[in-house]
Scaffold this motif. Sequence first.
Motif, PDB file in Angstrom:
ATOM      1  N   TYR A 865       0.876  -1.183   0.000  1.00  0.00           N
ATOM      2  CA  TYR A 865       0.000   0.000   0.000  1.00  0.00           C
ATOM      3  C   TYR A 865       0.908   1.227   0.000  1.00  0.00           C
ATOM      4  N   PRO A 866       1.485   1.549  -1.130  1.00  0.00           N
ATOM      5  CA  PRO A 866       2.561   2.542  -1.188  1.00  0.00           C
ATOM      6  C   PRO A 866       2.147   3.989  -0.969  1.00  0.00           C
ATOM      7  N   THR A 867       0.835   4.295  -0.978  1.00  0.00           N
ATOM      8  CA  THR A 867       0.418   5.706  -0.846  1.00  0.00           C
ATOM      9  C   THR A 867      -0.154   6.043   0.526  1.00  0.00           C
ATOM     10  N   VAL A 868      -0.050   5.116   1.460  1.00  0.00           N
ATOM     11  CA  VAL A 868      -0.647   5.375   2.779  1.00  0.00           C
ATOM     12  C   VAL A 868       0.395   5.150   3.860  1.00  0.00           C
ATOM     13  N   CYS A 869       0.052   5.630   5.056  1.00  0.00           N
ATOM     14  CA  CYS A 869       0.927   5.460   6.212  1.00  0.00           C
ATOM     15  C   CYS A 869       0.792   4.028   6.743  1.00  0.00           C
ATOM     16  N   LEU A 870       1.673   3.666   7.656  1.00  0.00           N
ATOM     17  CA  LEU A 870       1.653   2.305   8.180  1.00  0.00           C
ATOM     18  C   LEU A 870       0.345   2.006   8.941  1.00  0.00           C
ATOM     19  N   ARG A 871      -0.171   3.014   9.647  1.00  0.00           N
ATOM     20  CA  ARG A 871      -1.431   2.784  10.382  1.00  0.00           C
ATOM     21  C   ARG A 871      -2.552   2.443   9.411  1.00  0.00           C
ATOM     22  N   CYS A 872      -2.637   3.173   8.330  1.00  0.00           N
ATOM     23  CA  CYS A 872      -3.692   2.916   7.346  1.00  0.00           C
ATOM     24  C   CYS A 872      -3.423   1.616   6.589  1.00  0.00           C
ATOM     25  N   ALA A 873      -2.124   1.280   6.384  1.00  0.00           N
ATOM     26  CA  ALA A 873      -1.802   0.015   5.716  1.00  0.00           C
ATOM     27  C   ALA A 873      -2.287  -1.162   6.542  1.00  0.00           C
ATOM     28  N   ASP A 874      -2.137  -1.069   7.871  1.00  0.00           N
ATOM     29  CA  ASP A 874      -2.653  -2.130   8.751  1.00  0.00           C
ATOM     30  C   ASP A 874      -4.171  -2.242   8.624  1.00  0.00           C
TER      31      ASP A 874
END
Length: 896
Positions: A865-874
């Motif tokens: 998920y290259p366009t989001v932060c790690l929190r949103c990737a989770d």
Amino acid sequence: MAGFDAPYVPGWDCHGLPIEIKVDEQLGRKKLEMDPVAVRRACREYAQKYVDLQRTQFERIGVFGRWNDPYLTMSFGYEASIVETFYDFFEKNFVYKGLKPVYWCIHDRTALAEAEVEYEQHTSPSVYVRYALTSDPAAINPAIAGKSVYTIIWTTTPWTLPASQAVAFNPQLEYVALHCADATYIIAEALLSSVIVNCRLMSGKNNGEPASQADIIALFPGSKLERTTFQHPFLNRSILGVTADYVTAEQGTGAVHTSPAHGVDDFYTGKRYDLPEIQYVDNAGRQRNTGAAGGGGIPQSYEDLTVFKSNAPIIELLTERGALLSATTFEHSYPHCWRCHNPVIVRATEQWFIGMETPMTTPDGTVTTFRQRALDEIKQVVWDPAWGEERISNMIATRPDWCISRQRIWGVPIAVFLCDKCGEPLNDKAVNKSIVDLFKKEGADAWYIHDATTLLAASTTCRGCGHKEFRKEMDILDVWFESGASWHAVLDLEPELHSPADLYTEGGDQHRGWFHSSLLTSVAVRNHAPYKMVATSGWTLDEHGRAFSKSLGNGVDPVDIAKRLGGEIIRLWVASVDFREDVAASENLMQRVSDNYRKLRNTLRFLLGNIHDFDPTTHSVAFSAMQPLDQYILARTAELDAKIRAAYDDFEFHRAYHALNEFVNTDLSALYLDVLKDRLYTFAPNHPGRRSAQTALWRIAETLTRLIAPILSFTADEAWALLPKVENREPSVHLALFPSLTDLVPGSTRQLEEDWDHLLTLRDEVLKVLEEARTAKTISNKPSETQIVLGWLNTLAEKPNPVFEQYKSILPELFGVAQVEISNAIVTEGEVAKGAFYVQAKPAAGSKCERCWRFTTDVGDEANYPTVCLRCADALEAIAFPPYEAPSSNPTEPQA
């Protein structure tokens, strides 16, 4: 909802003059051809029509009650209870029939009780009339022997002069004989100056000049005037000089004309001096048989005129006879009928009374009076407001005997048989019980259907004279007696109710009405008050403080408001004001309340909308594991619960309303719900942080729904149906209990609240700095693109505030910014200093997450998920969102 069973049995007072008058208007001349039972049937139908209408209106605004089976004073059972209560008085010798002066409405042709009289401004004629002395002047004082002597009376009721029997003087006052140009006048010394001016008396010594102190030829006490005689000013009748303490030197002349037929004081003076009973005024207030008792058998000029219309010809007659010294008008407060608002008169008639000085025995065996027992019981009641105790006490202490008879048809008859020969009432317990049983079967109409011979055994004998023929009393009971018997008709006969009642509540005028009559009936029959507490409401005024009036058109119709704005608006407005005070109601105020309601409703919608996927059984988070902000808002909710519960206990509904508004606007909208949106909308569905938030939202929604239920009955039930399902939940919120404190917080939250006092102080400063920085254009307009740096002033320890360090992880959420840094550097100055900290706002580091829009340094760290932060990737991974590649044309947005 507080854990008590509080059944409400609604009821209507159905009898009385207002309904009978309306039916009279509808029937017109047809009524003259109808028997009493047919008229009563028409009254019953009219009353039932409005019972049904008003019942629908009460149900429309969400008032809970036993509407399918209310109490009606016209029901057979209630009518039987009324007459049964009357018989309790009658058999205990509280009741007597006698000739007494009472308030009389000539428009409605009936006696009135004190509680049925209101005082309004009225313009009356003001006349000074001279009465010629016919006894020996020398017996009063030798100085006036052989002189033409008069006394002067002042009255605002010339229509009572035909019935004048005496002139009363105060035996303790000093009177003077004033020698004037035309005669010698007896006047109270203290009122001499005003009488000279008002009557334009001219000096007997100094020709052409006004009379003065120099014209006084004798001084004597009022006691010297007792048993003197005077000539009636226009009838051939001797008038007796009498003495009375009620004659004062406050106004008038010190001489009061006395008509025993038209005044309470006059009546008892007439009894003391054995004056003849002369009554010219009939039930309609017309002067009749005016040729009698000194009229020479010739009808006078005021014959057949109503009392107020007879004033003018009587004044003209006084002028013709040379008895009128002055005639003007006088505006004053005057008694009016509270039903038809016409001025009333005092008229001596034969009525039924309850004696206030009837002997009674207290529970401990002490002999006292009915009046004193009522006064004693008042002290055992809780009065809210407290001034109600003094008000009703003063009314009971000074009231006359209770006139309970009315000369009308629509009501409960005074079901007493009178001896046809001597007039003595038949007081027989067996007979009385048979009438109560009859009324239970047939209602009070039975009194008009059956004649006396049918209702009495042939052996019934008058105890006074032995006569065996009786007639029925056809007067009806005062409707205040009816409503005052509700404690018996409702509480005593309803198995789920108890007596005395926990609470009576009504308007401030009921200290002389329902509160008053209920107290008297209960004390006489049960020897105790019918209520434990009395709450009194004020009046409803318009926004300019004026009473509602049809002529002004300034009233607010609750039915109309309910139709246009909803029944909840009426309920919420009632809750928003202190019912004890006079309160304002207007379209503008209702619209304002409507705005507050809309805010509350939208808040409930937000709460419910964000727990749509929340199952309390499986998703609830323990308080100890909840996020600090969620713990804090539940502590605030628990505080709200305590405030509102206390307000309800004290009937301080307006305090509950304001506490609710403050919580919704300040704690929820301005803080919690605003801060919470990021966690609710961007965290994974089952993320502990999101479930913590939902747990708080669910408990807040549960609490608010229960707390508002007494005020917003429809809204609460609607919200209740949308709350997450819980095992064994009651089908309606109105069957549930108020929330338990332990459901919100398991123990003390004192330390938590102290921490949040620090955090919210910091938040206020941060928001201020953000606004200043935006104005200065040193940061973006978007808080999600901003970093906050907190530092510590060098005036204190080098370490930062431990509370800030403890809650560092939640500070970005609390401030609504991308990042928060706590600097260990010691600074000497900063943008804002308060509580020994400084705050700095600057652009956040990193790139913008296209999902949560925060600027972070970890955007793109997760390859799937290259366009989001790690929190949103989770979060994306948790919902099985398919991996994707970053578009080459849309790289992550760096901070400008």
